[in-house]
Scaffold this motif. Structure first.
Motif, PDB file in Angstrom:
ATOM      1  N   GLU A  97       0.841  -1.194   0.000  1.00 23.49           N
ATOM      2  CA  GLU A  97       0.000   0.000   0.000  1.00 23.49           C
ATOM      3  C   GLU A  97       0.871   1.238   0.000  1.00 23.49           C
ATOM      4  OE1 GLU A  97      -3.521   2.103  -0.073  1.00 23.49           O
ATOM      5  OE2 GLU A  97      -3.335  -0.073  -0.097  1.00 23.49           O
ATOM      6  N   LEU A  98       0.695   2.114  -0.984  1.00 19.21           N
ATOM      7  CA  LEU A  98       1.447   3.361  -1.074  1.00 19.21           C
ATOM      8  C   LEU A  98       0.673   4.457  -0.359  1.00 19.21           C
ATOM      9  CD1 LEU A  98       2.531   3.233  -4.826  1.00 19.21           C
ATOM     10  CD2 LEU A  98       3.882   2.616  -2.836  1.00 19.21           C
ATOM     11  N   THR A  99       1.399   5.284   0.396  1.00 18.38           N
ATOM     12  CA  THR A  99       0.742   6.369   1.115  1.00 18.38           C
ATOM     13  C   THR A  99       1.372   7.703   0.737  1.00 18.38           C
ATOM     14  OG1 THR A  99       2.222   6.022   2.997  1.00 18.38           O
ATOM     15  CG2 THR A  99       0.078   4.964   3.098  1.00 18.38           C
ATOM     16  N   VAL A 100       0.520   8.701   0.599  1.00 15.87           N
ATOM     17  CA  VAL A 100       0.959  10.045   0.244  1.00 15.87           C
ATOM     18  C   VAL A 100       1.808  10.607   1.378  1.00 15.87           C
ATOM     19  CG1 VAL A 100       0.178  12.394  -0.256  1.00 15.87           C
ATOM     20  CG2 VAL A 100      -1.044  10.445  -1.216  1.00 15.87           C
ATOM     21  N   THR A 102       4.984   9.715   1.922  1.00 16.35           N
ATOM     22  CA  THR A 102       6.046   8.783   2.270  1.00 16.35           C
ATOM     23  C   THR A 102       7.164   8.853   1.232  1.00 16.35           C
ATOM     24  OG1 THR A 102       4.376   7.320   3.223  1.00 16.35           O
ATOM     25  CG2 THR A 102       6.530   6.362   2.813  1.00 16.35           C
ATOM     26  N   TYR A 110      10.062   6.916  -0.798  1.00 17.28           N
ATOM     27  CA  TYR A 110      10.371   5.571  -1.276  1.00 17.28           C
ATOM     28  C   TYR A 110      11.672   5.580  -2.068  1.00 17.28           C
ATOM     29  CZ  TYR A 110       5.452   4.599  -0.250  1.00 17.28           C
ATOM     30  OH  TYR A 110       4.245   4.455   0.375  1.00 17.28           O
TER      31      TYR A 110
END
Length: 140
Positions: A2-5, A7, A9
């Protein structure tokens, strides 16, 4: 994954276009870094900053309604604190500072009175200087 705004990477540049670079993210997803989000300086040619296959740190700044992932390299960079100059800066003119130092024992009203007098004096001095300049111009 799950990608979160918001963060940061680790990614790998997979493609470069005139308007941005595509970056592969963990979990098999990919996003785009717009040309304006590559560096803190003006970017005319992305290839001067990035190459295909380069490992980069990116910050996820948005996922739009179509599911496109918007990334930023410059927002993933650590913040640089502005360097302080070696020479101390004066925050106010010396006459004002000396007046304030002398008036530290006075009441607020007295301090205000001193401030108003000093202010009126500076204004009248600047007006007189301006009148001298304008009278010199007229005499030509």
């Amino acid at each position: 994954m799950e990608l979160t705004v918001g963060t940061i990477y680790d990614g790998k540049v997979t493609g470069i276009t005139k308007f941005g670079a595509f970056v592969a993210l963990p979990g098999g997803k990919s996003g785009m870094v717009h040309i304006s989000e590559i560096a803190n300086t003006y970017v005319e040619d992305i290839k001067q900053f990035l190459t295909e296959g380069q490992e980069v740190k990116v910050k996820l700044i948005a996922i739009d309604e179509q599911g496109r992932i918007n990334l930023s390299i410059k927002k993933a960079l650590p913040e640089k604190r502005p360097e302080r100059s070696q020479r101390p800066r004066q925050t106010m003119p010396a006459p004002v500072r000396s007046t304030l130092q002398k008036t530290s024992d006075l009441s607020f009203e007295d301090k205000l009175k001193h401030f108003m007098q000093a202010s009126e004096s500076r204004i009248s001095d600047s007006r007189a200087f301006g009148e001298k300049r304008s009278s010199r111009r007229r005499g030509r």
